[in-house]
Design an enzyme around this catalytic site. Structure first.
Site, PDB file in Angstrom:
ATOM      1  N   TYR A 142       0.821  -1.221   0.000  1.00 52.67           N
ATOM      2  CA  TYR A 142       0.000   0.000   0.000  1.00 52.67           C
ATOM      3  C   TYR A 142       0.856   1.273   0.000  1.00 52.67           C
ATOM      4  O   TYR A 142       0.626   2.203  -0.788  1.00 52.67           O
ATOM      5  CB  TYR A 142      -0.902  -0.035   1.234  1.00 52.67           C
ATOM      6  CG  TYR A 142      -1.776   1.170   1.444  1.00 52.67           C
ATOM      7  CD1 TYR A 142      -2.868   1.424   0.619  1.00 52.67           C
ATOM      8  CD2 TYR A 142      -1.523   2.052   2.495  1.00 52.67           C
ATOM      9  CE1 TYR A 142      -3.683   2.524   0.836  1.00 52.67           C
ATOM     10  CE2 TYR A 142      -2.340   3.158   2.720  1.00 52.67           C
ATOM     11  CZ  TYR A 142      -3.406   3.398   1.887  1.00 52.67           C
ATOM     12  OH  TYR A 142      -4.209   4.492   2.100  1.00 52.67           O
ATOM     13  N   LYS A 146       1.379   4.337  -2.887  1.00 53.88           N
ATOM     14  CA  LYS A 146       1.092   5.746  -2.597  1.00 53.88           C
ATOM     15  C   LYS A 146       2.311   6.617  -2.924  1.00 53.88           C
ATOM     16  O   LYS A 146       2.175   7.691  -3.516  1.00 53.88           O
ATOM     17  CB  LYS A 146       0.708   5.915  -1.115  1.00 53.88           C
ATOM     18  CG  LYS A 146      -0.673   5.361  -0.759  1.00 53.88           C
ATOM     19  CD  LYS A 146      -1.774   6.165  -1.411  1.00 53.88           C
ATOM     20  CE  LYS A 146      -3.171   5.755  -0.974  1.00 53.88           C
ATOM     21  NZ  LYS A 146      -4.224   6.332  -1.829  1.00 53.88           N
TER      22      LYS A 146
HETATM   23  P1  NAD Z   1     -12.728   3.924   1.145  1.00 50.15           P
HETATM   24  O1  NAD Z   1     -12.283   2.525   0.936  1.00 50.15           O
HETATM   25  O2  NAD Z   1     -13.918   4.163   2.012  1.00 50.15           O
HETATM   26  O3  NAD Z   1     -12.982   4.642  -0.245  1.00 50.15           O
HETATM   27  C1  NAD Z   1     -12.260   4.338  -1.418  1.00 50.15           C
HETATM   28  C2  NAD Z   1     -13.275   4.139  -2.523  1.00 50.15           C
HETATM   29  O4  NAD Z   1     -12.573   3.936  -3.751  1.00 50.15           O
HETATM   30  C3  NAD Z   1     -14.171   2.908  -2.306  1.00 50.15           C
HETATM   31  O5  NAD Z   1     -15.529   3.271  -2.255  1.00 50.15           O
HETATM   32  C4  NAD Z   1     -13.864   2.030  -3.510  1.00 50.15           C
HETATM   33  O6  NAD Z   1     -15.005   1.329  -4.012  1.00 50.15           O
HETATM   34  C5  NAD Z   1     -13.371   3.056  -4.528  1.00 50.15           C
HETATM   35  N1  NAD Z   1     -12.572   2.436  -5.576  1.00 50.15           N
HETATM   36  C6  NAD Z   1     -11.558   1.542  -5.428  1.00 50.15           C
HETATM   37  N2  NAD Z   1     -11.091   1.163  -6.625  1.00 50.15           N
HETATM   38  C7  NAD Z   1     -11.813   1.853  -7.551  1.00 50.15           C
HETATM   39  C8  NAD Z   1     -11.793   1.880  -8.970  1.00 50.15           C
HETATM   40  N3  NAD Z   1     -10.935   1.111  -9.669  1.00 50.15           N
HETATM   41  N4  NAD Z   1     -12.667   2.678  -9.618  1.00 50.15           N
HETATM   42  C9  NAD Z   1     -13.550   3.456  -8.903  1.00 50.15           C
HETATM   43  N5  NAD Z   1     -13.611   3.457  -7.555  1.00 50.15           N
HETATM   44  C10 NAD Z   1     -12.749   2.670  -6.892  1.00 50.15           C
HETATM   45  O7  NAD Z   1     -11.457   4.713   1.705  1.00 50.15           O
HETATM   46  P2  NAD Z   1     -11.345   6.158   2.366  1.00 50.15           P
HETATM   47  O8  NAD Z   1     -11.043   5.928   3.801  1.00 50.15           O
HETATM   48  O9  NAD Z   1     -12.485   7.001   1.984  1.00 50.15           O
HETATM   49  O10 NAD Z   1     -10.006   6.675   1.666  1.00 50.15           O
HETATM   50  C11 NAD Z   1     -10.025   7.541   0.544  1.00 50.15           C
HETATM   51  C12 NAD Z   1      -8.616   7.751   0.060  1.00 50.15           C
HETATM   52  O11 NAD Z   1      -7.811   8.259   1.132  1.00 50.15           O
HETATM   53  C13 NAD Z   1      -7.910   6.468  -0.413  1.00 50.15           C
HETATM   54  O12 NAD Z   1      -7.102   6.769  -1.514  1.00 50.15           O
HETATM   55  C14 NAD Z   1      -7.051   6.092   0.764  1.00 50.15           C
HETATM   56  O13 NAD Z   1      -5.934   5.325   0.372  1.00 50.15           O
HETATM   57  C15 NAD Z   1      -6.660   7.442   1.316  1.00 50.15           C
HETATM   58  N6  NAD Z   1      -6.315   7.397   2.746  1.00 50.15           N
HETATM   59  C16 NAD Z   1      -7.286   7.148   3.666  1.00 50.15           C
HETATM   60  C17 NAD Z   1      -6.928   7.095   5.015  1.00 50.15           C
HETATM   61  C18 NAD Z   1      -7.960   6.832   6.081  1.00 50.15           C
HETATM   62  O14 NAD Z   1      -7.608   6.804   7.271  1.00 50.15           O
HETATM   63  N7  NAD Z   1      -9.221   6.607   5.745  1.00 50.15           N
HETATM   64  C19 NAD Z   1      -5.593   7.294   5.422  1.00 50.15           C
HETATM   65  C20 NAD Z   1      -4.642   7.537   4.430  1.00 50.15           C
HETATM   66  C21 NAD Z   1      -5.002   7.603   3.101  1.00 50.15           C
END
Ligand code: NAD
Length: 317
Positions: A142, A146
């Site tokens: 992961y 990133k």
């Molecule tokens: P989440 O899993 O709730 O949302 C990610 C969404 O992306 C999901 O709904 C998934 O269906 C969609 N997705 C995945 N592959 C896809 C594709 N090929 N086409 C279209 N949609 C697709 O995660 P989140 O917590 O809302 O995180 C959002 C972003 O922030 C992500 O990139 C994640 O890596 C990053 N992030 C989140 C956190 C956290 O604590 N939540 C921390 C660091 C980074």
């Protein structure tokens, strides 16, 4: 916005709509599985890891927010490294589409998982500053995806003039997110376990690790505010977006117990995935750029989150 059916995406869509912006919300999941569905948005189900789909949904976008990723909490990312790395297809195709169609801005949601484990070996942490990402040795799978995708943003900015913006999110929590099923993160998992204990009368809780690992957790409203500040500002340099309020997992459990009005017997699973020993966000750069940093306290954010998860657990029962 890609990943709009996800946790943070759902909140960000709502914030943009409240400001009168027109939003195309895109996610690979069927609409019925989106955490939030705003009828005022143009909601599209598409897999943006595919070049054609990415180019279709981004064609007329002024600003592209790319939040799509195949991810979850530690239990997911430690056991699904290939799936996490395949998000590079999404990151690449959406970035290419933003460039191809001349988007004014491209926002990318990176992660604190870009930082090397060697800076995170003690629960008594030195907060991570942006320059700590290099020399690079991110979280396997992961974190590498990133960091690589951040780097692509840098080069699209340098070589093509695309106005890329990158935030390194640190542990975001709040309502309308994943709270069960294996992708949930620590705050949601602990809220669920406490709610289940309360509802069942079985006053036990299992904790991953010895509970002394430390983290900072950012409430989702702060994440949305910071994301919008970063997107609208001038610098393409990645910046931390996280809370500086450090707690151990044991302290997190105690806060949720106090909110729920319950005291649980703790058992510790020392073989469960735990991630790094300690992590917190150095917010000096955020404060320097914006005179602002996430400030919603864990107590306040968890009160709202616990209430929402309690209702979800009760409804599921
Ligand atoms: P989440 O899993 O709730 O949302 C990610 C969404 O992306 C999901 O709904 C998934 O269906 C969609 N997705 C995945 N592959 C896809 C594709 N090929 N086409 C279209 N949609 C697709 O995660 P989140 O917590 O809302 O995180 C959002 C972003 O922030 C992500 O990139 C994640 O890596 C990053 N992030 C989140 C956190 C956290 O604590 N939540 C921390 C660091 C980074």
């Amino acid at each position: 916005m890609t990943g709009a059916g996800g946790f943070i995406g759902g909140h960000l869509v709502r914030s943009l709509l409240e400001d009168g912006q027109s939003v195309r919300a895109v996610d690979v999941k069927p609409l019925g599985e989106w955490h939030q569905l705003s009828s005022e948005a143009d909601n599209v189900v598409a897999d943006v890891s595919l070049r054609e789909a990415a180019f279709t949904v981004a064609a007329d976008a002024r600003v592209v927010y790319n939040l799509a990723a195949d991810m979850g909490g530690m239990g997911f990312i430690e056991n699904n490294r290939a799936a996490c790395m395949l998000s590079v297809l999404t990151s690449t195709h959406v970035l290419m589409a933003a460039h191809e169609f001349g988007a004014q801005r491209y926002f990318y949601s990176s992660s604190a998982c870009v930082y090397a484990a060697e800076h995170q070996t003690s629960s008594d942490v030195v907060p991570l500053k942006e320059s700590d990402a290099y020399p690079a040795m991110p979280e396997d799978g992961y974190g590498w995806e990133k960091l690589f995708s951040e780097r692509m943003c840098r080069h699209f900015y340098e070589d093509f003039g695309l106005q890329t913006r990158v935030a390194r999110y640190h542990n975001v929590y709040g309502e309308q997110g994943t709270w069960n099923g294996g992708r949930e993160k620590a705050p949601a998992a602990i809220c669920r376990k406490v709610a289940m204990a309360k509802l069942s009368g079985n006053h036990d809780i299992d904790i991953w690790g010895d509970g002394e690992q430390t983290r900072s957790f950012m409430y989702v409203d702060d994440c949305v505010k910071g994301t919008r500040l970063i997107t609208d500002a001038d610098s393409p340099e990645p910046v931390n977006l996280g809370s500086a309020e450090l707690v151990s997992i044991n302290q997190l459990v105690s806060i949720v117990e106090q909110i729920a009005g319950v005291k649980l017997a703790r058992s510790y699973n020392l073989t469960a995935p735990q991630g790094v020993r300690g992590r917190s966000s150095d917010n000096a750069e955020m404060v320097r750029r914006f005179g602002w940093e996430p400030s919603i306290t864990l107590q306040d954010g968890l009160e709202r989150t616990y209430k929402w998860i309690y209702d979800e657990v009760a409804a599921a029962r």
